[in-house]
Design a protein around this motif. Structure first.
Motif, PDB file in Angstrom:
ATOM      1  N   TYR A 251       2.349  -4.909  -6.387  1.00 31.27           N
ATOM      2  CA  TYR A 251       1.117  -5.591  -6.765  1.00 31.27           C
ATOM      3  C   TYR A 251       1.134  -7.030  -6.235  1.00 31.27           C
ATOM      4  O   TYR A 251       0.132  -7.534  -5.739  1.00 31.27           O
ATOM      5  CB  TYR A 251       0.994  -5.577  -8.287  1.00 31.27           C
TER       6      TYR A 251
ATOM      7  N   ARG B 238       5.775   4.900 -10.239  1.00 31.37           N
ATOM      8  CA  ARG B 238       5.133   4.571 -11.507  1.00 31.37           C
ATOM      9  C   ARG B 238       6.109   4.425 -12.682  1.00 31.37           C
ATOM     10  O   ARG B 238       5.814   3.782 -13.670  1.00 31.37           O
ATOM     11  CB  ARG B 238       4.082   5.613 -11.862  1.00 31.37           C
TER      12      ARG B 238
ATOM     13  N   VAL C  23       6.272  -1.563  -9.378  1.00 30.95           N
ATOM     14  CA  VAL C  23       4.808  -1.665  -9.264  1.00 30.95           C
ATOM     15  C   VAL C  23       4.424  -3.151  -9.244  1.00 30.95           C
ATOM     16  O   VAL C  23       3.562  -3.569  -8.469  1.00 30.95           O
ATOM     17  CB  VAL C  23       4.097  -0.930 -10.420  1.00 30.95           C
ATOM     18  N   GLY C  24       5.111  -3.941 -10.065  1.00 29.83           N
ATOM     19  CA  GLY C  24       4.851  -5.389 -10.101  1.00 29.83           C
ATOM     20  C   GLY C  24       5.093  -6.028  -8.745  1.00 29.83           C
ATOM     21  O   GLY C  24       4.310  -6.868  -8.293  1.00 29.83           O
TER      22      GLY C  24
ATOM     23  N   PRO D 219       8.048  -0.092 -13.692  1.00 33.07           N
ATOM     24  CA  PRO D 219       7.025  -1.139 -13.773  1.00 33.07           C
ATOM     25  C   PRO D 219       7.366  -2.359 -12.910  1.00 33.07           C
ATOM     26  O   PRO D 219       6.476  -2.995 -12.344  1.00 33.07           O
ATOM     27  CB  PRO D 219       7.048  -1.552 -15.260  1.00 33.07           C
TER      28      PRO D 219
ATOM     29  N   LEU E 264       2.473   1.724  -3.471  1.00 32.30           N
ATOM     30  CA  LEU E 264       1.514   2.112  -4.513  1.00 32.30           C
ATOM     31  C   LEU E 264       0.996   3.532  -4.315  1.00 32.30           C
ATOM     32  O   LEU E 264       0.562   4.177  -5.262  1.00 32.30           O
ATOM     33  CB  LEU E 264       0.362   1.112  -4.576  1.00 32.30           C
TER      34      LEU E 264
ATOM     35  N   GLN F 128       0.829  -1.220   0.000  1.00 27.59           N
ATOM     36  CA  GLN F 128       0.000   0.000   0.000  1.00 27.59           C
ATOM     37  C   GLN F 128       0.855   1.258   0.000  1.00 27.59           C
ATOM     38  O   GLN F 128       0.585   2.206  -0.728  1.00 27.59           O
ATOM     39  CB  GLN F 128      -0.916   0.002   1.224  1.00 27.59           C
TER      40      GLN F 128
END
Lengths: 402, 86
Positions: free
Chosen positions: A60, A50, A56-57, A53, A44, A41
């Protein structure tokens, strides 16, 4: 078994090495899941991530919903407990691997000492800063006490001292590094999880590519981009070879469609460094001398080099390129893979080919390689099963009652 | 939002889009995947994670793939008993 002592290392996350909490927990403990979910959290919520990637992966992957799903799939193997201290040596080529390695170590119930690469990737600082922030929060003390992220130049004395104080080592970084690390003394019960040099390929069905809607081909190109270009084709799971299933005429048309879409996508991205183009050109010169099976080369500006092979020959993986350099071959069926697949093969990404078909071949024909078959776009998705290991099982132990 | 006045599902849904994709509220109702540069495959992961956290649900992989517009997402969430108020 020696206790962890304070060593001359830079500690990026956590307190003194000697104060690490070595007492293991059960896999998928509430505390570890809560810590990682908070990390997800926090990452993100930071707009700065951002541009990465891969980061972010990672965020996620460790989101609460996914960890809860993994915990459920694991079921209640109540008689398992982490091994103690896991010592991770993270690779330099994949910036966020240290975080996956740490996350998996925590989920398995271990304390973790993670040595990150000296390359100081920005992703490392972003993740470390976030872990640091969460570690100071109420309720996360237990897990925080099980984490140390450290940095030191190659130094056998330090690596040996840590190896003698840990219950598991997770060694990323290829054959040479692993061969060297295995010469160092470890504690007698220490388990090594090693990630050696591996090679990966992509299998496409020509008629599926031709039949796909325009949007589906664009999505396929985007998935392929993520598999290859995000990490400059340096990851073990990025394909170096694209195998086309179909008849020659069909394949030619499918190639035009697919590579056209990939080129179009690459042109919309920031330009790649000149050195990447030079590297591909030099590599092409090299293999045109060394490799007899090359029939032709197709170049998409300086972005993509494709070398067509007359046939698949064993050992072709030794000629793997980088930055968008591919071998291609046409096959009638995926069984043709048997001529090249050995223990060095890791991931097969596919489009229009049923993963089950490839998995059955591996299992029923007794192939020594390929431990992962996923759709195009998923090559870099590291998980708790990786390189043929169920990492949560390997990094924990069973307490038997029989 | 005022104290003691909890957000409705519709407001929470819109807020997840606004914070993760940085899109103005007025543009939301017709928004589709890849309409804006922030809703690419990377933004999609951030959005899905935010929606799962907001509503306390685990979206199925097929639903994550099918989640292709602001409108389609509402129908998907309905399957998880998350209904938008009229």
């Amino acid at each position: 078994m020696k206790c962890v002592s304070d060593l001359p290392v830079e500690v990026l996350v956590g307190g003194r090495l000697s104060e690490i909490e070595a007492k293991p927990m059960q896999p998928y403990s509430y505390e570890a899941v809560a810590f990682l979910a908070e990390l997800s959290q926090g990452l993100l919520a930071n707009p700065a991530i951002r541009t990465y990637p891969d980061l972010v992966g990672f965020a996620y992957w460790c989101r609460k919903a996914n960890l809860q799903r993994l915990a459920r799939d694991w079921k209640s193997q109540r008689q398992r407990i982490g091994r103690g201290i896991a010592f991770h040596i993270a690779p330099g080529n994949v910036p966020v691997n240290f975080a996956f390695s740490l996350g998996i170590g925590l989920l398995a119930g271990n304390a973790n000492i993670v040595r990150v690469s000296g390359k100081r990737h920005p992703q490392t600082s972003l993740i470390c800063a976030e872990i640091d922030r969460i570690a100071k929060q109420l309720g996360h003390e237990r897990v925080a006490s099980m984490i140390r992220v450290i940095l030191y130049p190659h130094d056998d004395a330090i690596t040996a001292a840590l190896s003698e104080s840990c219950h598991a080592r997770i060694l990323w970084g290829g054959d040479t590094t692993i061969a060297h690390l295995r010469t160092l003394p470890v504690s007698p019960r220490c388990v090594d999880v090693v990630f050696a040099d591996r090679y990966s390929l992509c299998v496409m069905d020509a008629s599926a590519v031709l039949a796909a809607e325009k949007e589906a081909v664009e999505a396929l190109a985007a998935g392929f981009y993520n598999d290859v270009f995000v990490l400059d084709q340096n990851a073990c799971s990025s394909p170096y070879l694209v195998l086309w299933r179909g008849d020659a005429a069909e394949v030619d048309r499918a190639m035009l469609r697919f590579w056209g879409a990939v080129e179009h996508l690459l042109l919309s991205k920031p330009p790649s460094p000149v050195m990447h183009g030079l590297d591909k050109y030099a590599h092409l010169c090299r293999i045109s001398v060394l490799l007899d099976s090359c029939v032709s080369v197709t170049r998409h500006q300086n972005l993509i080099y494709r070398v067509r092979l007359r046939e698949l020959s064993s050992g072709i993986e030794h000629y793997k390129g980088r930055y968008g350099f591919f071998f291609e071959a046409v096959v009638k069926s995926v069984e043709s893979l048997k001529t090249i697949v050995g223990e060095r093969y890791q991931t097969v990404t596919c489009f229009g080919v049923d993963p089950e078909e490839i998995i059955s071949l591996v299992v029923n024909m007794g192939w020594t390689g390929i431990d992962r078959v996923v759709p195009v776009g998923k090559a870099l998705d590291i998980g708790v099963v990786w390189d043929g290991y169920n990492l949560i099982e390997t990094l924990s132990r069973t307490v038997a009652d029989c | 939002m005022q104290k003691g006045n909890p957000m409705t599902n519709r407001e929470k849904y819109a807020a997840a889009f606004q914070t993760t994709l940085m899109v103005e509220e007025a543009k939301l109702s017709n928004l589709k995947y890849q309409d804006v540069s922030t809703w690419d495959s990377v933004g999609h992961m951030a959005l899905i994670a935010a929606l799962e956290a907001t509503f306390g649900i685990e979206l199925h992989i097929d639903d994550i793939i099918d989640f292709s517009s602001y409108a389609a997402g509402q129908a998907i969430l309905a399957k998880y008993s998350i209904r938008m108020e009229d």
